[in-house]
Scaffold this active site. Sequence first.
Site, PDB file in Angstrom:
ATOM      1  CB  SER A  44      -0.944   0.007   1.194  1.00 39.12           C
ATOM      2  OG  SER A  44      -0.225   0.229   2.367  1.00 39.12           O
ATOM      3  CG  HIS A  65      -4.571   5.089  -1.591  1.00 34.46           C
ATOM      4  ND1 HIS A  65      -5.785   4.469  -1.814  1.00 34.46           N
ATOM      5  CD2 HIS A  65      -3.936   4.334  -0.667  1.00 34.46           C
ATOM      6  CE1 HIS A  65      -5.877   3.398  -1.045  1.00 34.46           C
ATOM      7  NE2 HIS A  65      -4.775   3.291  -0.343  1.00 34.46           N
ATOM      8  CG  ASN A 121      -4.358  -1.779  -0.248  1.00 30.85           C
ATOM      9  OD1 ASN A 121      -5.503  -2.168  -0.010  1.00 30.85           O
ATOM     10  ND2 ASN A 121      -3.308  -2.392   0.233  1.00 30.85           N
ATOM     11  NE  ARG A 163      -7.784  -5.287   0.497  1.00 30.91           N
ATOM     12  CZ  ARG A 163      -8.222  -4.186  -0.108  1.00 30.91           C
ATOM     13  NH1 ARG A 163      -7.399  -3.223  -0.446  1.00 30.91           N
ATOM     14  NH2 ARG A 163      -9.513  -4.039  -0.370  1.00 30.91           N
ATOM     15  CB  ALA A 177      -2.045  -1.527  15.285  1.00 30.51           C
ATOM     16  CB  SER A 203       3.227   0.818   9.105  1.00 33.37           C
ATOM     17  OG  SER A 203       4.591   0.606   9.370  1.00 33.37           O
TER      18      SER A 203
END
Lengths: 371, 371
Positions: free
Chosen positions: A163, A177, A179, A181, A330, A334
């Site tokens: 990402s 942007h 991302n 996955r 978490a 990041s």
Amino acid sequence: MKLLTRHSRLMCVGIGTVIFGTGVLHRQRSVHVQAKTIAIPRKNVDSRKYMARPVTAIEKLQGTPNDMKSRMEIFIMEIQKEICDALEDLEVDIKFKVDRWERKTGGGGITCILEDGEVFERAGVNISVVHGTLPVKTTQQMRARGRPLDASKPLPFFAAGVSSVIHPRNPMIPTLHFNYRYFEVEEDGKSVWWFGGGTDLTPYYLDEEDVKHFHGTLKKACDKHDPSYYGNFKKWCDDYFVVKHRGERRGVGGIFFDDVDEPDQDSVFGFIKDCAKSVLPCYLPIIYKHKDEDYGFQEREWQLLRRGRYVEFNLVYDRGTKFGLLTPNARIESILMSLPKTARWQYMHEPEPGSPEAELMEVLKNPKDWV
Amino acid sequence: MKLLTRHSRLMCVGIGTVIFGTGVLHRQRSVHVQAKTIAIPRKNVDSRKYMARPVTAIEKLQGTPNDMKSRMEIFIMEIQKEICDALEDLEVDIKFKVDRWERKTGGGGITCILEDGEVFERAGVNISVVHGTLPVKTTQQMRARGRPLDASKPLPFFAAGVSSVIHPRNPMIPTLHFNYRYFEVEEDGKSVWWFGGGTDLTPYYLDEEDVKHFHGTLKKACDKHDPSYYGNFKKWCDDYFVVKHRGERRGVGGIFFDDVDEPDQDSVFGFIKDCAKSVLPCYLPIIYKHKDEDYGFQEREWQLLRRGRYVEFNLVYDRGTKFGLLTPNARIESILMSLPKTARWQYMHEPEPGSPEAELMEVLKNPKDWV
């Protein structure tokens, strides 16, 4: 593709950002190796070709060359390297900081970040490869939303993704942007898998030629795989990136999808690869076109106000961010890598009718078809 | 005071910010009238003494002088005027913008905001006086949490409150937030009521003398009413203003409470009044002490990074903000008045050990007793 499960799956994919970290390495680049965009030989995983040593042990990656987990991890490492190289080429003497971290309960990631460059105010390219057991609560949500998973016990899962958010300094260059996955859950020895992702553009000033080029490049990548993809995923993107309390989109969209598990794993992986490989063709021409354009105080102020809206979307609505922040331990830095370096708010700011700022707002309030 | 209901009530109070607005008035101040901090005669509600005409018709306020709804509205108008006057006195040639708005479904508010001053980068003082019917869903949540309300039908409610966030420019002056509110729900002709509120301080550099003065002043206001108030409400404040994903408080606390309905309405109103009237004694000495202090690039950068954390708290955790943003047709600009003018993020920023910045972080991670 099962649309009903999209929320639960996004939450699970959020685990990809739920991670522990270790120290920051400043990258040595005495040998500049060009990233390959074609698959590399499986028996020869060469960590010098990437931003850092892979998360998974090289022997394991080499020993399981046909497993999608290995293929996806190697692919996102390639993409990370390719994007970082292309952005560094635009900078004079600043390099990405490379931060390889490990997750206590399985896996880890590589966060690459460049801040305070001449072209890029803040650009992050993050990969994460995590595994462990899916909490019963999450599995229950997935079950409730249609996916036939056994919610009576924790299930083993694997998630790998890349990402990135790129905030240039010049307000004439949009923020980008993307991302992509891959997710796998194991149930009674059988694995359930799917892919998700998207690429979207957030301009500060509307340049229709840019937006048409951007959407056109995405459409080409989609059309190679399924004629319905671009239309569906463009709409999904318009519906997702909405700053609801403002009644406006974050940007001019792009594509966004989740839960793609048809027709078969190789085909979907091929689609994901084409999408991720289209990021630079989508974006680089726009950067080069505008990077030396003049701008003044007013344009910078407007960019910062719009970045305030970017912050509002990411902190209030983005499901991956929200899920990440609420998960204990978490890896916050990041997750919040997506926020701009600087953002601004001003009470009741309204662009003047007929101004370039108002022209942008018009398409953020009423998304258009661009191709 | 029933602690179990605090969440549901905060949500209801959120309605205080859920509002529609109309145009901005630039205030005429040819006659400067000093705000009174004592109750004004009920038969003589003089709107020139406030920042704008009251939300409720003057005749109605004058006709119901003993009703807590009228008393609270008049009181928050006085407080708004007093705070705005005191802040304007610190500025050279900038005044509060006064924005009086109406809520379609009942009531309205007065938002006063000063931006880009010499001392204040952004200061907002907002009052809202709203009424209507409480949605069944909200009533059900209240019932579920212990309050004996009939959840079978929408209930009439009234909410009035003053809220303010003051972000000075000089990093040596802390940010201040306060909010005092009154809530009433009608059930079978009987009204259930309570008060809530709090004042808290967010410094960028720790000045122990300031923090002791601040907490000491709050303690004095509390102790006049109940010896247990300060200790309980100080702890509540420390527990509420937590940026959970960072493991740190937003600031050095103060007091925070909700659901106060004992021993009787007059006593609690007296307590609320003392708290709100202590805002200036708490804060003004700190502003005057630091407003001409030197600072440089590093201090400004640190202030902006801390303001990033302020944004994170307000958008991710603050219940009033979250509830407001998710409510259709809320008056967003009044809700987000709490955000700073400028905020900043930097990857993995860590203050140097032993630095003044690290000294602040220590008390944000481990709240102290100050008095």
